[in-house]
Design an enzyme around this catalytic site. Structure first.
Site, PDB file in Angstrom:
ATOM      1  N   ASP A   1      -0.529  54.072  75.864  1.00  0.00           N
ATOM      2  CA  ASP A   1      -0.643  53.693  77.277  1.00  0.00           C
ATOM      3  C   ASP A   1       0.606  52.965  77.774  1.00  0.00           C
ATOM      4  O   ASP A   1       0.786  52.799  78.977  1.00  0.00           O
ATOM      5  CB  ASP A   1      -1.832  52.734  77.480  1.00  0.00           C
ATOM      6  CG  ASP A   1      -3.151  53.471  77.509  1.00  0.00           C
ATOM      7  OD1 ASP A   1      -3.137  54.682  77.812  1.00  0.00           O
ATOM      8  OD2 ASP A   1      -4.183  52.853  77.224  1.00  0.00           O
TER       9      ASP A   1
ATOM     10  N   SER B   1     -22.231  67.203  60.747  1.00  0.00           N
ATOM     11  CA  SER B   1     -22.906  66.443  59.701  1.00  0.00           C
ATOM     12  C   SER B   1     -24.132  67.260  59.307  1.00  0.00           C
ATOM     13  O   SER B   1     -24.453  68.254  59.972  1.00  0.00           O
ATOM     14  CB  SER B   1     -23.320  65.068  60.211  1.00  0.00           C
ATOM     15  OG  SER B   1     -24.374  65.194  61.128  1.00  0.00           O
TER      16      SER B   1
ATOM     17  N   ASP C   1      -9.748  54.605  82.996  1.00  0.00           N
ATOM     18  CA  ASP C   1     -10.127  55.447  81.876  1.00  0.00           C
ATOM     19  C   ASP C   1     -11.623  55.650  81.931  1.00  0.00           C
ATOM     20  O   ASP C   1     -12.365  54.734  82.259  1.00  0.00           O
ATOM     21  CB  ASP C   1      -9.768  54.753  80.558  1.00  0.00           C
ATOM     22  CG  ASP C   1      -8.308  54.975  80.223  1.00  0.00           C
ATOM     23  OD1 ASP C   1      -7.803  56.062  80.541  1.00  0.00           O
ATOM     24  OD2 ASP C   1      -7.686  54.048  79.670  1.00  0.00           O
TER      25      ASP C   1
ATOM     26  N   THR D   1     -14.580  68.559  59.699  1.00  0.00           N
ATOM     27  CA  THR D   1     -15.646  69.565  59.770  1.00  0.00           C
ATOM     28  C   THR D   1     -16.326  69.548  61.131  1.00  0.00           C
ATOM     29  O   THR D   1     -16.878  70.533  61.563  1.00  0.00           O
ATOM     30  CB  THR D   1     -16.708  69.302  58.702  1.00  0.00           C
ATOM     31  OG1 THR D   1     -17.248  67.984  58.930  1.00  0.00           O
ATOM     32  CG2 THR D   1     -16.114  69.355  57.305  1.00  0.00           C
TER      33      THR D   1
END
Lengths: 593, 695
Positions: free
Chosen positions: B535, B385, B305, B382
């Protein structure tokens, strides 16, 4: 060795190396059903055989089915040969009116020819009718070689195929090997040999009167046709008892050279058949290089010991040539008293050798015939020096894999490759694989079985014979007698068929035990290797990368050679030390047999 | 970073192994090892011969010889047993420690009404809910369903720093026997009674469930086969000798047999396998089977990963890129203000970088006295920030989100500004794309007064030293594949920076599974590490699945190795340990077989010293007497096992390098070394026992 010897050796290996790769590729093509220029002629014959025998040439056999076909075919062949031999006195083509052999001799001979051994406990020209020689024996010379080639191809397929059920069709392999490989080689080969003066006739023996006035029976027969296949098929069973030392069976130096090439031709070519099947020509050359290397070492050793002769010969030679020696070296005072103290010059060992061939061609032939499981001889192996004899013994004991028998040599070599890959492959930090096929418990079990099975009758029967039926059959006592016994069972167990001689081998005890040894030696290797092929064929190969165990190149070649020699030496060194090794040491002390 | 448990040199370990060595003489135990079984049988025979001689003629030279041979043959078996017992010993000692953690703790089971009842931990069944408060021991394996707490897992991992366990997400699994240090957890029990992780761990480290691995089985078959071949070679020597009129001593024949059969590797094979598991354990990796360790050595492809394995967990701000005509300082200052309400690691890294670049100086630290400033925290919805100041609003966030926000503003300005704004948009897009191409993540900063100001370059930071490690892996012939959810461009850039061979971009959890299946269809073995529930299918499919101890229960069940340190890069070390295990086996097998050559040259001449004295020429070592030759060979054969125990336990030194090179080096050391060593060793022993007057 003389420059001419080196030249002969270089020529021999050079021709072999030149013709083997194309022949190997050709064998691969015909056995895989490819077309060749022979197909317009032989294709209809092939199809006719399939139609007549009810064979479906497209069918793929599992290894079990393949092995069952091999066994069934061999058993049928055995019954036929056994029958013809047993009833040869009443069957036609028996101009000499030879009686039928004893049942145990017939059984031994039948087993011997179906297993591609050609151990002969009889003298051909004084025991076998023309029918027996041609129909029973020459026929087996063809098909036993074809069976070996078929099994070898099946093993190659097992390595090459991925996630497959089958390893080929035995019947098509058998027919194609005979039709497209053996026959096309034999016809011109036999003519070539006949051209050298080899006899080819169906006439009976005739009687000649020698210059001294004595009468002598001159045996003749269909020799050339049997000789070419006895060599090409690594069978080795001679028409005459003297085999390739007989002038009718090996008339000239050229015929001698052709015969030697014929012995190695197919085993050598099959290495490249494997290389073509697995698409790894470099791997094929590596394996070929190992075979050639061990072969060369054998030739050079044998020739060295034969040229050096024995101390006794040197003494005798020194006694006869001493005056001329003193002329050649005037500085040396020819005082008779100093003669025994100084080492006399070596006298080559010509005992048991044909003067026509001499020391080197005989040493070369002896090495070739024991490397390949041929067993034809052009000199008496019994008369080799102890260490020269050791080379021939060890050649057989290694498992007839230095080129070896047709087919059996290569699948025997694959057994050693698997052992090598497994033993040393771990050292690169991966579970071992051979050309991407993982070697696991099953393959190791089978390989160990194939290694152990021929050793069992070889050492076991020698041991039993040594304390049982052996001593009274031996011409020599002591270490040499032991070598004769060991040679007989080595030859039988590894399907070589040559004899050390000096052994009265035609007794029920020898006939039955050598027959058992031949069967175990043949099928004790072939069946496990077919099983290995089946199991490898089913495997999913892992890609061959830089991290794979390298099975090509010098490192692997050395490793494979070391495994072959160490495993062979460790198994047979105790026995050899009581035969040729101690005989050699005793000889140096002046003790002879 | 790498923490290994220290190698124990506890005398108790050796005492226990010595006692176990004798215990393992039981025929039933011995029969599991065909080579040692033959040695044991041989020892019995020579002992019988010795006692027979003793009873017949009292103490004689013959009896003394037979007695010494018997002694050394027994020693050979004991040494092999000792090696195995010593390898097991470390695990057993650790199992004892773990057992102490498995006290039967009281559990507080939650009843339907919300009250708790106290029950014994052993009475808990799956799906029970238990409450564990600060200071209490977690009674069983389970999943946190409520709360978050610091947990001391040192009983299992040996790591004293506490870890956080919380409900939901990938840190919800807890292990029985660990202690809650703070707060309160509600845990759903997932284990059957008596089948806890701790129980499994004890069984594993103790070797109670140890089964031979496929390669070990294959090697054992080969060793048994070689033993049979040598048995045949030695047994037939007796009749061969009789043919020569010689009578060979049974004691010497047995000595020859024991010397020839592969006792060195036969005696150490089990120890090598156990030691391999143990080496993993000392690196805090728990292998569920020896098979997994072996597979690790065979791995062709490593799936790693990106986040947390190749790169540090979080992206860090690396640079600010102002638009044309925007003052750089203005952008830095705006970014600082807009990120002040962003508590994510990315946000904090922007604040840090802005401060380092002097962002605070601009505007005279105005945000400090903007008492009426309203900070808008980052949310996943959203994806921005920001901060609302009197007169202007600042926003920072994902490019499309911020640009949409700018479009929604009713910006002051004359007509004709439209074109200019469009041009700035395009420029922002261009900058953002450029950053993405380099593997970065662009964040756009905008102001309500003047529109887009510029772009922040967030970078994945590749962990230090990763390039070298991948270089080493490549030298082993293993391919590395980086798995990431990033887009192709980003993934490509990071892959290039880290030096992995390949990458899988925009990967969904099921993509990982498909990749593994595809690789395996091509005959490759795949290793991966993982921790999350999603996983689990890929972990189960992979040949080596390393699960983080912090991982979910589902993941922990799917993998075949657990890393108690939860360090995904450990996969690389695991592969090395697997390879080392296989190499050690191969090296000692080669050594063992090559040893035989010298022993032949010692024993064969001795065997026939009386009957065929000419064979004395084979005695290359010029040993003192036939008796001393045989005894020296037998002593060498026994002592070599002891001498190689450290190597078997530690493993052959493994350096990542090309296959051909490694093979040549190992062949030279263990093949050629194996040929030569016994010649020297036997000669030395011969000199020593002659000097001591033992023969």
């Amino acid at each position: 060795m003389t420059p001419r010897d080196y030249l002969q050796l270089a020529l021999f290996l050079g021709i072999l190396a030149a013709v083997s790769p194309p022949l190997g590729r050709y064998i691969h093509r015909v056995l895989e059903g490819g077309r060749t220029w022979l197909h317009p002629l032989l294709g209809p014959v092939e199809r006719l055989i399939y139609a007549a025998a009810g064979v479906d040439p497209t069918r793929d056999h599992t290894w079990q089915r393949y092995a069952a076909c091999v066994l069934g075919f061999t058993l049928t062949g055995f019954c036929l040969t056994f029958g013809v031999l047993l009833f040869q006195d009443v069957l036609p083509l028996n101009p000499q009116n030879f009686p039928a052999p004893s049942w145990d001799l017939a059984l031994n001979t039948a087993v011997s020819f179906v297993t591609n051994t050609n151990w002969q406990a009889y003298g051909g020209e004084t025991a076998m009718s023309h029918l027996s020689q041609t129909v029973a024996l020459t026929y087996q010379n063809f098909v036993s070689a074809a069976v070996g080639m078929a099994a070898c191809m099946a093993v190659a397929r097992g390595i090459a195929r991925a996630e497959a059920q089958g390893i080929g069709n035995f019947w098509t392999d058998l027919v194609r090997a005979t039709l497209y490989v053996l026959l096309p080689l034999c016809v011109p080969g036999a003519l070539l040999l006949a051209g050298q003066g080899m006899v080819q006739t169906f006439a009976a023996s005739f009687t000649a009167v020698t210059p001294e006035g004595a009468t002598q029976t001159i045996a003749v027969g269909p020799v050339a046709s049997q000789v070419i296949i006895k060599m090409l098929g690594t069978n080795g069973g001679g028409f005459f008892n003297a085999n390739a030392a007989h002038p009718f069976e090996n008339p000239t130096a050229v015929s001698n050279f052709i015969q030697m090439l014929a012995i190695f031709l197919l085993p050598s070519a099959l290495v490249f058949t494997l290389g073509t099947a697995v698409r790894r020509p470099r791997h094929a050359w590596t394996v070929w290089g190992v075979m050639a290397g061990v072969f060369l070492a054998g030739v050079l050793l044998t020739a060295h010991f034969e040229y050096r002769g024995t101390p006794a010969m040197a003494q005798a030679g020194a006694a006869t040539t001493a005056p001329s020696a003193s002329i050649a070296a005037p500085g040396v005072s020819p005082t008779p008293a100093s003669m025994p103290a100084s080492t006399p010059p070596p006298v080559p060992n010509m005992e048991g050798k044909e003067v026509r061939f001499g020391v080197f061609a005989s040493s070369l032939f002896a090495t070739i015939t024991t490397d390949a499981s041929c067993g034809a001889v052009n000199a008496m192996h019994d008369s080799l020096t102890p260490l020269g004899g050791l080379v021939t013994l060890l050649n057989m004991q290694l498992g007839e894999i230095i080129f070896g028998g047709v087919g059996s040599g290569l699948y025997g070599m694959v057994l050693f490759i698997i052992l090598t890959v497994f033993l040393a492959g771990l050292m690169v930090g991966r579970t071992p694989d051979y050309l991407g096929k993982r070697i696991e418990g099953r393959e190791v079990t089978l390989a160990v079985a194939a290694l152990l099975l021929p050793a069992l009758p070889l050492l076991g029967f020698t041991a039993l014979a040594a304390v049982g039926w052996g001593p009274q059959a031996l011409a020599n006592a002591g270490a040499h007698g032991f070598s004769e016994l060991l040679y007989a069972y080595s030859s039988a167990s590894q399907n070589n068929g040559s004899a050390f001689a000096g052994l009265a081998a035609n007794s029920p005890a020898f006939n039955l035990t050598t027959a058992a040894a031949m069967l175990i030696g043949r099928f004790g290797v072939m069946l496990p290797m077919l099983a290995v092929a089946g199991s490898l064929a089913a495997r999913r190969p892992r890609p061959i990368t830089d991290a794979s165990f390298p099975v090509e190149g010098a490192t692997f070649a050395l490793l494979l050679t070391a495994v072959i020699l160490i495993v062979g030496a460790l198994t047979y060194l105790p026995a050899l030390s009581l035969g040729p090794i101690v005989e050699h040491l005793q000889m140096l002390e002046g003790r002879l047999y | 970073m790498k923490r290994t448990r220290p190698l124990s040199h506890d005398p108790a370990l050796y005492r226990r192994a010595t006692a176990d060595a004798f215990r393992k003489l039981a025929p039933r135990v011995l029969a599991r090892n065909p080579v040692m079984f033959v040695v044991g049988a041989g020892s019995l025979l020579t002992t019988a011969a010795f006692l027979h001689d003793l009873a017949l003629d009292g103490w004689s030279a013959r009896a003394a010889f037979g007695g010494q041979i018997s002694l050394w043959l027994w020693a050979t078996v004991l040494f092999a047993n000792f090696a195995e017992a010593l390898a097991e010993g470390r695990g057993k000692a650790q199992a004892d420690t773990l057992r102490n953690a498995r006290r039967d703790t009281p559990a507080f089971r939650l009843r339907d009404g919300g009250t708790t009842e106290e029950v014994s931990a052993s009475a808990l069944v799956p799906a029970d809910l238990v409450v564990v408060k600060a200071g209490q021991v977690i009674p069983a394996d389970g999943t946190v369903v409520e709360g978050a707490a610091a947990v001391d897992e040192s009983a299992i991992t040996g790591e004293s720093a506490p870890v956080v366990r919380e409900s939901g997400g990938d840190r919800s699994a807890v292990t029985g026997g660990t202690t809650v240090l703070s707060d309160r957890l509600v845990i759903r029990v997932t284990q059957e009674p008596g089948k806890s992780f701790l129980d499994r761990m004890i069984a594993l480290v103790e070797g109670a469930e140890r089964q031979k691995t496929p390669n070990e089985i294959a090697l054992n078959i080969l060793l048994a086969g070689l033993t049979l071949v040598f048995l045949l070679a030695v047994v037939t020597l007796k009749p061969f000798a009789l043919f020569h009129g010689a009578n060979v001593s049974v004691v010497v024949l047995i000595a020859l047999l024991v010397c020839l059969i592969p006792t060195t590797i036969g005696g150490l094979l089990a120890a090598i396998g156990i030691a391999g598991m143990d080496r993993l354990l000392r690196r805090n990796v728990l292998a569920m089977s020896g098979r997994a360790v072996e597979a690790a050595g065979d791995v062709d492809v490593l799936l790693l990963d990106k986040t947390g394995t190749i790169t540090l967990g979080n992206r860090m701000a690396a640079d600010f890129a102002p638009l044309d005509g925007v003052d750089r300082a203005e952008l830095v200052h705006a970014a600082l203000l807009a990120s002040s309400g962003d508590e994510t690691p990315e946000g904090r890294s922007i604040v840090e970088l802005a401060r380092a670049q002097g962002g605070e100086a601009e505007g005279h630290g105005d945000h400090a006295h903007h008492g009426d400033a309203r900070r808008i925290p980052f949310t996943a919805q959203t994806r921005m920030s920001g901060i609302d100041l009197p007169g202007r609003q600042l926003r920072k966030g994902a490019a499309d989100a911020v640009l949409a926000w700018v479009d929604g503003l009713d910006l002051p300005g004359e007509t004709g500004m439209e074109n200019q704004r469009a041009a700035r948009r395009d420029e922002a897009h261009r900058l953002a794309d450029a950053i993405a191409t380099q593997g970065g993540t662009p964040l756009v900063v905008a102001c309500s007064a003047s529109g887009v100001l510029g772009v922040i370059h967030l970078k994945d930071v590749v962990k230090p030293g990763m390039r070298d490690r991948f270089e080493r892996i490549r030298a082993m012939g293993i391919r590395t594949v980086m798995i990431t959810g990033d887009n192709r461009l980003t993934a490509k850039a990071i892959a290039a920076e880290a030096g992995v061979d390949d990458f899988l971009a925009e990967a969904k959890p099921e993509d990982k599974l498909h990749l593994i299946v595809d690789l395996q269809k091509g005959g490759r073995l795949v290793a991966m590490s993982g921790d999350g529930t999603n996983d689990a299918p890929a972990l189960a499919q992979s040949d080596v699945g390393l699960v983080m101890n912090t991982g979910t229960q589902a993941a922990r069940e799917a993998g075949n190795m657990i890393d108690l340190d939860s360090d995904p890069t450990k996969l690389i070390e695991i592969v090395e340990i697997g390879k080392q295990l296989l190499i050690t086996r191969g090296a000692l097998t080669t050594f063992s077989v090559s040893n035989d050559v010298a022993k032949y040259f010692a024993i064969i001449p001795a065997l026939f010293a009386a009957s065929l004295p000419q064979l004395g020429a084979l005695d290359l070592m010029r040993l003192t007497s036939p008796e001393s030759a045989v005894l020296s060979a037998v002593i060498f054969n026994a002592l070599i096992i002891v001498a190689l125990i450290p190597l078997a336990l530690r493993g052959v030194r493994y350096r990542p390098r090309g296959t051909a090179h490694a093979l040549r080096a190992n062949l030279l050391v263990y093949g050629l070394g194996g040929l030569v060593a016994p010649f020297v060793g036997i000669k030395c022993i011969d000199l020593l026992i002659t000097a001591l007057g033992l023969v």
